[in-house]
Each structure stands twice: as C-alpha cells, then as structure tokens.
Design a protein around this motif. Structure first.
Motif, PDB file in Angstrom:
ATOM      1  N   SER A  63      19.880 -13.919  -0.735  1.00 21.89           N
ATOM      2  CA  SER A  63      20.576 -12.639  -0.608  1.00 21.89           C
ATOM      3  C   SER A  63      20.371 -11.741  -1.822  1.00 21.89           C
ATOM      4  CB  SER A  63      22.073 -12.877  -0.399  1.00 21.89           C
ATOM      5  OG  SER A  63      22.616 -13.595  -1.495  1.00 21.89           O
ATOM      6  N   LEU A  64      19.728 -12.266  -2.872  1.00 21.29           N
ATOM      7  CA  LEU A  64      19.462 -11.431  -4.043  1.00 21.29           C
ATOM      8  C   LEU A  64      18.617 -10.216  -3.689  1.00 21.29           C
ATOM      9  CD1 LEU A  64      18.704 -13.945  -6.959  1.00 21.29           C
ATOM     10  CD2 LEU A  64      20.557 -12.279  -6.853  1.00 21.29           C
ATOM     11  N   VAL A  65      17.582 -10.436  -2.879  1.00 21.38           N
ATOM     12  CA  VAL A  65      16.658  -9.355  -2.512  1.00 21.38           C
ATOM     13  C   VAL A  65      16.347  -9.503  -1.031  1.00 21.38           C
ATOM     14  CG1 VAL A  65      14.559  -8.121  -3.166  1.00 21.38           C
ATOM     15  CG2 VAL A  65      15.608  -9.683  -4.801  1.00 21.38           C
ATOM     16  N   CYS A  66      17.014  -8.724  -0.217  1.00 22.79           N
ATOM     17  CA  CYS A  66      16.796  -8.796   1.224  1.00 22.79           C
ATOM     18  C   CYS A  66      17.261  -7.497   1.868  1.00 22.79           C
ATOM     19  CB  CYS A  66      17.550  -9.990   1.820  1.00 22.79           C
ATOM     20  SG  CYS A  66      19.343  -9.842   1.685  1.00 22.79           S
ATOM     21  N   PRO A  67      16.791  -7.210   3.098  1.00 26.67           N
ATOM     22  CA  PRO A  67      17.273  -6.029   3.797  1.00 26.67           C
ATOM     23  C   PRO A  67      18.789  -6.135   3.989  1.00 26.67           C
ATOM     24  CG  PRO A  67      15.318  -6.926   4.854  1.00 26.67           C
ATOM     25  CD  PRO A  67      15.775  -7.946   3.860  1.00 26.67           C
ATOM     26  N   PRO A  68      19.482  -5.012   4.008  1.00 28.98           N
ATOM     27  CA  PRO A  68      18.980  -3.628   3.909  1.00 28.98           C
ATOM     28  C   PRO A  68      18.826  -3.130   2.466  1.00 28.98           C
ATOM     29  CG  PRO A  68      21.331  -3.595   4.310  1.00 28.98           C
ATOM     30  CD  PRO A  68      20.938  -5.054   4.291  1.00 28.98           C
ATOM     31  N   ALA A  69      18.967  -4.035   1.498  1.00 28.33           N
ATOM     32  CA  ALA A  69      18.855  -3.617   0.102  1.00 28.33           C
ATOM     33  C   ALA A  69      17.527  -4.072  -0.507  1.00 28.33           C
ATOM     34  CB  ALA A  69      20.007  -4.188  -0.706  1.00 28.33           C
ATOM     35  N   LEU A  70      16.520  -4.321   0.352  1.00 21.45           N
ATOM     36  CA  LEU A  70      15.254  -4.884  -0.129  1.00 21.45           C
ATOM     37  C   LEU A  70      14.596  -3.975  -1.164  1.00 21.45           C
ATOM     38  CD1 LEU A  70      12.989  -7.006   0.065  1.00 21.45           C
ATOM     39  CD2 LEU A  70      12.034  -5.673   1.951  1.00 21.45           C
ATOM     40  N   PHE A  71      14.351  -2.734  -0.792  1.00 20.51           N
ATOM     41  CA  PHE A  71      13.645  -1.832  -1.701  1.00 20.51           C
ATOM     42  C   PHE A  71      14.516  -1.431  -2.897  1.00 20.51           C
ATOM     43  CE2 PHE A  71      11.119  -1.332   2.133  1.00 20.51           C
ATOM     44  CZ  PHE A  71       9.840  -1.422   1.616  1.00 20.51           C
ATOM     45  N   ALA A  72      15.809  -1.304  -2.679  1.00 21.43           N
ATOM     46  CA  ALA A  72      16.707  -0.971  -3.786  1.00 21.43           C
ATOM     47  C   ALA A  72      16.679  -2.076  -4.840  1.00 21.43           C
ATOM     48  CB  ALA A  72      18.125  -0.764  -3.260  1.00 21.43           C
ATOM     49  N   ARG A  73      16.715  -3.335  -4.388  1.00 20.25           N
ATOM     50  CA  ARG A  73      16.691  -4.441  -5.334  1.00 20.25           C
ATOM     51  C   ARG A  73      15.322  -4.564  -6.009  1.00 20.25           C
ATOM     52  NH1 ARG A  73      20.994  -7.902  -3.886  1.00 20.25           N
ATOM     53  NH2 ARG A  73      22.751  -6.485  -3.532  1.00 20.25           N
ATOM     54  N   MET A  74      14.261  -4.332  -5.264  1.00 20.70           N
ATOM     55  CA  MET A  74      12.924  -4.396  -5.866  1.00 20.70           C
ATOM     56  C   MET A  74      12.745  -3.296  -6.902  1.00 20.70           C
ATOM     57  SD  MET A  74      10.647  -5.365  -2.507  1.00 20.70           S
ATOM     58  CE  MET A  74       9.085  -5.393  -3.366  1.00 20.70           C
ATOM     59  N   ALA A  75      13.321  -2.126  -6.627  1.00 18.65           N
ATOM     60  CA  ALA A  75      13.274  -1.047  -7.627  1.00 18.65           C
ATOM     61  C   ALA A  75      14.044  -1.439  -8.877  1.00 18.65           C
ATOM     62  CB  ALA A  75      13.843   0.239  -7.029  1.00 18.65           C
ATOM     63  N   ALA A  76      15.210  -2.062  -8.685  1.00 19.99           N
ATOM     64  CA  ALA A  76      16.004  -2.485  -9.841  1.00 19.99           C
ATOM     65  C   ALA A  76      15.274  -3.572 -10.634  1.00 19.99           C
ATOM     66  CB  ALA A  76      17.367  -2.988  -9.363  1.00 19.99           C
ATOM     67  N   LEU A  77      14.662  -4.527  -9.931  1.00 18.97           N
ATOM     68  CA  LEU A  77      13.948  -5.604 -10.620  1.00 18.97           C
ATOM     69  C   LEU A  77      12.760  -5.059 -11.408  1.00 18.97           C
ATOM     70  CD1 LEU A  77      14.019  -8.370  -7.863  1.00 18.97           C
ATOM     71  CD2 LEU A  77      15.158  -8.462 -10.087  1.00 18.97           C
ATOM     72  N   SER A  78      12.026  -4.115 -10.828  1.00 20.87           N
ATOM     73  CA  SER A  78      10.892  -3.528 -11.542  1.00 20.87           C
ATOM     74  C   SER A  78      11.358  -2.779 -12.781  1.00 20.87           C
ATOM     75  CB  SER A  78      10.119  -2.590 -10.616  1.00 20.87           C
ATOM     76  OG  SER A  78       9.620  -3.284  -9.488  1.00 20.87           O
ATOM     77  N   SER A  79      12.452  -2.034 -12.645  1.00 17.39           N
ATOM     78  CA  SER A  79      12.985  -1.306 -13.801  1.00 17.39           C
ATOM     79  C   SER A  79      13.472  -2.270 -14.876  1.00 17.39           C
ATOM     80  CB  SER A  79      14.128  -0.394 -13.358  1.00 17.39           C
ATOM     81  OG  SER A  79      13.674   0.561 -12.406  1.00 17.39           O
ATOM     82  N   LEU A  80      14.121  -3.352 -14.453  1.00 17.58           N
ATOM     83  CA  LEU A  80      14.574  -4.351 -15.423  1.00 17.58           C
ATOM     84  C   LEU A  80      13.403  -5.064 -16.073  1.00 17.58           C
ATOM     85  CD1 LEU A  80      17.650  -5.846 -13.528  1.00 17.58           C
ATOM     86  CD2 LEU A  80      17.671  -4.288 -15.487  1.00 17.58           C
TER      87      LEU A  80
END
Length: 825
Positions: A63-80
């Motif tokens: 549940s860390l990175v999955c729809p419907p927050a898939l791209f939002a979490r990937m954006a956060a991970l890339s920024s981090l």
C-alpha cells in the motif's frame, strides 16, 4: 500542463534511471578519491542493493505505492531521492572521525544507498502496476541509464561532487514527470506540487551556487599533503592534484594512489633505475614510454640524447594538466619536436606501430602505501601480463631493451612474469636476458630478446654503482635462491611453494597484477578481518560487500515464509484461515521457481557484465571514454532485447525464457574459450574494426540477457502480480552479491572461470522458469486488453493473503491497474 499517464510514467522512469546511473558513477569517483580505489567498485553495487531494498519494502507494504496514489507516491519518492542525494553529498563534505573508521564508512554507505532505495521503490512500483508495459518500460529504463552514463562522461569534467548534484536534479525532474502524470486521470490522487517544486528548485540552486561561489568541498579527500595542494582537477577517471613546486619539482597525484613528478624545464631529471636502457644505447632510438605522466621519463630520454620519443598516455586529464596550467613550468614538454604524444593504450599502440623500438620503458606511478596495503588489487594491469610483456618484447629490435618498474614488494612476481614471457618467446635460459636494480622502494627490471653479453652486464652494473642503486638481479648474481629458481623453472609455484605471495605470472585472463594472495591462504585470510583491513584493503571491501549483499538476499528470500507465518498468527482465531494452504506464487512451487529464476538471471547478468564488459573496454580505442561507450552499447542493446519480448504471448513466455537462458549458457561457454584470444588478436587492429568487434561482443549478450527480465515479469504477473517486487528485489540483490563474488573469482581463477559461473547461473534460470498461467490469453491479448477499472485501488492485500485474482476467482491473466487506457499494440 498535463501529460498522459503513459507518457509521464515512461518519461519519469527514464529520468529516474538516468539519475541513478549518473549518481552511481559520481559516487564511485568520490569514494575512490576519499577512501581508495576498492571503494569505487563497491559503490557501483549500491544501486543494486538499493533496488533490492526498495523491491522488498514494496512487497512487505504494497500500500506504500499503489493506485489511486501511484503517481503521487512515485513523485514523492523521486523528490525524496533528490533530497537524499543532496544529504549524502553534504555528509561527504563533512570530515569524518577517522579516515578508515568503520562506523563512519557504514554511515556514509547507508546515506549513499538511501537515494537508490527510494528510486528502487518507485521503479518496483512501476513494474508492479504496469507489468503489461514491461517491455517498453524496460527499454526506457535502460536507455535512461545509458543517457546517465553519457551525462557522467560530461559532468565529471566539472567535478564528481557537481555530477552528483546533477543527479539530484534528474531525480527531481523524474518527480516532475510523475507529478504531471498524477493529473492525467480522474480519481488519481494528485502529487504534492510543493514537495516536487522544492527539490527541483533546491537542487538547481545548489548546483548553480557552487559554480558561482563554490561551497562544496569534500573534506576527506586523500591528498598526500592538502596544505601544499596547488591545483585540483577532476577527469573522467580520477581526481588529479598537483602540489606546489619544491626544488624544481611539482608532484602530480592521481587519487592519491599514483604519483608522478612534473619537473621544471631547467631542472635536470634525477637518475632512476628505469634509465638503465640508456646506459647501453645512449642516444640510439626510437624510444617508447608507456605512461607519460608528469614527464620525468620523457625528460630522462631526452637527456640521454633520444631524438624520437613516443609517449603514450591514456588519461586525458593528465595531458590537460601538462599542456594547460603547467605547460610553461615543464617547458611545453609534450609539444617538443622530439616527443610524439599518443593518446590511447600503450600495448595496442606498440602492436600497431609501424616501427620497432630500441628502448621501451613502462614506469610505475603507484605509491608505496597503495601497493603495500593491497589498495590496487582491483586495478587491472594488462601491460604486466605474460602476453603483455610478450607483445612489448616482440616490438623490440634484436638488441632492444624493455624496462619495467614496480614496487620492491612486487619484484619477485615481476621477475617470474618476465621470465615466463621470455620463455614463451623462445629463450631457453631467461636469466641471461635479465638485469635489475632498485632505489627508493622501486625496482626496475631490464629484459632483452637476446642474451646480455658480459660487457653489457658490466656496463649496467657500473651505471647502478655510479648512481648508488642496489643491484636486485643479474645473470651471475641472482641475489636470492628464490629468484634463481624463479628464472630457472617454468612453474613459479614450484620455485617457492611456501611463499606468502602468489608468484604465478598474471595472464590476460587473470590480469590483476597487484593481487598476490595465494589460493591456499585465502580462506584463513578471509577470517582475519584485521589483517584484511591493514594489508588487503580491496579484498576487505569485496568481502564486506559480499557479506552485506548475501545477508540481504537471504533475508529477502525468506520474506514469503515470514510474511505468511505472521499473517497466520494474526488470523489465529480463524481456524479455517489458519489451515488454508499458502497461495500459489507466494511460497508454493510456482513462487519458489519465480524467485529462483529472477535470482539466477540477476546473478548471471552481473557475472557476464563483469567479464564481457571488461573485454569490451579493451576493444574500444576511446581514451577516457571507453566506459560510457561500452555502457551505452550494453544498456541500449539490453533494452532492445526487452522490447522484442512485447509480442511474446504469456502462454509462450516460459518456453522462450528457457531457450534464451540456454542460448546464454552457450554464449558464456563460447566467450570463456574465445574472449581472451579475440581481445589479444584485436590489439593489432585499427580503431574502427575494434569498435565493430566490441559491438559484436556486447550487442548479442545485451539482447539475450535484456529479454529475460521482461519475460519473467510477463510470467509472474499472470500468476501472482504481488510477487513481482520481491522477484525484482532478489534479482538486484543477487546481482550485487555476484559482483563481489565475481571479482574475487576473476582475481583468483580468471575471467574464463567467471564466465563459466555465469553459464551455470543461466542454466539454473533455464531450469527454474516460472510456469505459464493456465488459460493464458493468446498472442498480445494481455497487452491489448484494457485495464480493469479501479483494480488495486486500495493497495494490495497483506503478503500473507491470496492475490486478488485467486481470492475472487478472476482470470489468472488479469492485470492490476495499468496506467493509460489504451496500451500500445
């Protein structure tokens, strides 16, 4: 601005891969300059360790990175990841408690692994939730990595720390692409624009600020005399520093493991043992100096009256120092009419040169400390091999001489090596062709194709006495019984069976000249960490990498069992749930085969990369740019291999995977038998034919090896998609462990043995191909079918629960949410 989810996904993954490779290479150069060359090799495995950690985390907490927050979490991970990169660089700029402190090194490596782990988590999520797009995703991932290699070649010129800051920018740019993709579909949770903008602007400002008012200074650089450093410059290969001149000499240092003096134009070069050849030939030439460095050996040749001196240098950074800031100081040495500068590999030039030489000098710039502590064991020398010495001997006039210099501790190995080369060249009594003397902890060995006459020996002896050199070997005075036996018998091990160092002559297949641990001593030495740290730093670094990677691999492999047991404990009150069998693809037979398949392919690819990549570097005649060129070829061909699997039906993927793995077994066996002869034969060819050979070597391996990961994803996603992150993690961790084990194998057994090990790994992969799902769709159906709306919207079930398809009776081939409604046909 809005972009489609597919475009955002592909662009973000490519930027993520570009940043990862750029950061990997930049950190390798920084760690080499701060801690020593062995740490550069270990750093190259950090991206694999990080990818493994990220994949394992996603498996444990889907549940860390999955729809419907898939791209939002990937954006956060890339920024981090961008922020973690900046934090790691700032940490490296702080002076640690002690240069060799293990806690400090552990902290540095943990900090440097964090950006790779965050990026690995994002990439694992992309593979998990866009498995149907894996062939194209894999292509863009590897092409992005290739662009990162090219960016490193350019960015390192501005300095490795600035190159790492550029990697932080690319991580932030990946976050921008994922942020834009999060706005492309109704219901998709939007990324936090403020977080993304913070790291984009912050990384840009920090890099621009370092150009305007330099703030980034690495405090732990291994400068021999930091208070005297006058000039500092980064090249693609190393950090080059020059001390302030003293007594007409400015000492140039390369990563503090090599040193070469730059002499003032008016300063007479002090005599060194390497000058012995001129005691016999005076001004008769031509002469070849392999490794121009600061030019002392060129000045010695000119002092002897040589009119044609060919100087070969492979590091453009060294030449730029000599022709740039210190050109006036050295009297424009490299531009003198008597000096002919050649950029490239000395052995290849000697093979291709249209003339024979009277004098060939191969000086050694390695520092005594680097040689005595084993810090250079991973620095290959293909000059000092039986075949290499033989090539130089073949380019001499009958009365010509070859002079090779090494640290005193390496002299017995050098003697055994040169005697073996002379014996292979037809000399019946090698000792009659050799003479050596030493000074200042360095010994130079002179070898001639024809036996030395008595008058020659006396001339050399007078030369050494006049300059107060110590005689180390002469045909009539071998100095020690061991040296006498080394030149008398063909088997160096029989000459000194109890020697503490391995006297076996290095070969092109086993070229690590600075590695000298006998195989009989290795097990005991590996158990003595204090001795490893003090005397064998490279082996210590490899052992630490192997221990960490193997431990993480074992832990990740046990995750399905541990997660299942934890799930049953949580459901202990439900008798039916507790007694239910483990789901297929988790800890059952299919799941175990999938995990073994990815582990075998990850380990096999790392072993192939070490061996084939090394030989490709020998083939490419691109001074200082061989690494990025070979990297681009291998990564792009691997991506194309993955793309070719796009139209393979899931029902046929198992058979295709087995055949590809079997083909790699055959290719590895053929390479083990033919790569070394091919590389040596190619040295006499021009640049273009050698580049074609490099392509012919790298492309087939890349196409074959690059197709296995997408095929494996196709098979696993059809049976148990939730297992994909763990499969990816095991492949990455197996690759990290294989890098360490492969380097140890090459140092002790040679690259051929390493290739045979890769063949065994791919044989295991062929035997453990995951089974295809029953009722798999026909050709292309899985790729062309529209995604299920709302699937996995709340994340995957806990690791102990069945996958959605098995729990609800859905078709085995159904996919979770795939970004974009219309996959490419």
């Amino acid at each position: 601005m809005r972009v489609s989810q597919r475009s955002g996904l592909f662009s973000g993954v490519a930027a993520l891969a570009c940043a990862t490779v750029l950061l990997e290479i930049s950190l390798a150069r920084i760690h080499a300059a701060m801690f020593g060359e062995p740490h550069a090799f270990v750093t190259l495995a950090l991206s694999l360790v990080g990818a493994g950690v990220g994949g394992a985390l996603l498996y444990l907490a889907p549940s860390l990175v999955c729809p419907p927050a898939l791209f939002a979490r990937m954006a956060a991970l890339s920024s981090l990841s961008s922020g973690a990169t900046l934090a790691a660089i700032i940490l490296l700029a702080q002076r640690g408690p002690a240069p060799g402190s293990l806690p400090w090194l552990a902290l540095v490596y943990a900090a440097c692994t964090l950006p790779f782990a965050l990026a690995g988590l994002a990439l694992a999520a992309a593979i998990r939730h866009a498995a149907a797009e894996m062939p194209r995703l894999y292509l863009l991932d590897l092409v992005g990595g290739a662009l990162g290699g090219l960016a490193a070649a350019a960015a390192l010129r501005a300095g490795a720390p600035r190159a790492a800051l550029a990697a932080a920018i690319f991580f932030a740019v990946a976050g921008v692409f994922f942020y834009l993709a999060s706005r492309g579909r109704e219901g998709e949770q939007r990324a936090q624009g403020g977080l993304v903008a913070t790291f984009v602007l912050g990384s840009f400002v920090l890099l621009a600020g370092d150009f305007g008012a330099p703030w980034l200074k690495l405090a732990g650089l291994r400068r021999a005399s930091p208070d005297r450093t006058e000039h500092e410059a980064w090249s693609e290969r190393s950090l080059i520093t020059v001390d302030r001149p003293r007594a007409g000499t400015a000492m140039m240092r390369i990563d503090s493991v090599a040193a070469s003096p730059i002499l003032d134009a008016k300063t007479t070069p002090p005599p060194q043992p390497e000058d012995m050849a001129y005691a016999l030939h005076r001004d008769q030439g031509p002469a070849l100096v392999v490794g121009a460095g600061g030019g002392r050996d060129l000045r010695a040749a000119l002092k002897a009256g040589q009119k044609d001196v060919y100087a070969v240098e492979s590091d453009r950074g060294v030449v730029e120092v000599m022709r740039g800031r210190y050109a006036e100081f050295n009297g424009h040495l490299l531009d003198k009419p008597e000096v002919h500068l050649v950029m490239g590999d000395g052995r290849s030039f000697a093979r291709r040169a249209p003339l024979l030489f009277r004098n060939i000098v191969i000086p050694s710039a390695d520092t005594a400390e680097a040689s005595s502590t084993g810090a250079l064991a991973l620095s290959e020398s293909r000059l000092a091999t039986v075949e290499g010495i033989g090539d130089f001997l073949s380019r001499l006039l009958p009365e010509g001489t070859l002079v090779v210099s090494r640290a005193d501790g390496d002299f017995d190995r050098l003697l055994a090596l040169t005697a073996a080369a002379l014996r292979r060249a037809g000399a019946s009594a090698p000792k009659d062709h050799l003479f050596a003397c030493s000074a200042a902890q360095r010994t130079a060995l002179l070898a001639r194709r024809t036996p030395l006459a008595r008058a020659d020996i006396e001339a050399l002896r007078r030369h050494c006495r006049r300059h107060k050199f110590s005689e180390a070997f002469a045909p009539d005075r071998p100095q020690t019984p061991v040296r006498d036996r080394l030149v008398a018998v063909a088997d160096a091990r029989a000459a000194a069976p109890d020697a503490r160092t391995d006297l076996t002559p290095p070969t092109d297949d086993r070229p690590f000249f600075s590695y000298a641990i006998p195989a009989r001593r290795l097990p005991a030495l590996l158990g003595d960490w204090k001795a490893l740290r003090a005397e064998h730093k490279a082996v210590f670094a490899l052992s630490a990498l192997l221990a960490v990677a193997s431990g993480l691999f074992a832990l990740a492999a046990l995750l399905p069992v541990l997660a299942a047991r934890a799930g049953r404990l949580l459901r202990r009150g439900d008798a039916a749930a507790a007694a239910a069998p483990l789901p297929r693809g988790r800890a059952g037979g299919g799941g175990r085969r999938a995990l073994a398949f990815f582990a075998a392919t990850g380990g096999g690819f790392a072993l192939v990369e070490l061996a084939v990549f090394r030989h490709a570097l020998l083939l490419l005649d691109l001074p200082s740019h061989e690494l990025p060129a070979a990297l681009v070829i291998l990564l792009v061909s691997g991506g194309l291999g993955g793309l070719l699997t796009a139209r393979v039906a899931p029902s046929a993927a198992a058979g295709v995977s087995a055949r590809v793995a079997e083909a790699l077994v055959v290719a590895a066996a053929l390479a083990a038998a033919g790569l070394v002869p091919l590389a040596r034969w190619s040295l006499g060819l021009g640049s273009f034919p050698r580049a074609v050979l490099a392509l012919a070597l790298l492309v087939p391996f890349g196409l074959l090896a690059g197709s296995l990961a997408p095929l494996g994803v196709k098979l696993v996603s059809a049976v148990s998609p939730a297992l994909l992150p763990l499969c990816w993690a095991l492949g990455a961790l197996a690759g990290a462990a294989a890098m360490a084990l492969g380097a140890l194998c090459a140092m002790n057994l040679g690259y051929s043995a390493l290739l045979l090990g890769a063949g065994l790994a791919y044989l295991l992969a062929a035997a453990t191909v995951p089974p295809a799902a029953a009722g798999a769709p026909a050709l292309g159906d899985a790729e062309r079918a529209p995604p299920r709306a709302g699937a996995a919207a709340a994340g995957d079930p806990p690791p102990g629960d069945p996958p959605p398809g098995e729990a609800t009776g859905q078709a085995a081939g159904a996919q979770p949410e795939v970004p974009e409604a219309a996959p490419v046909a």
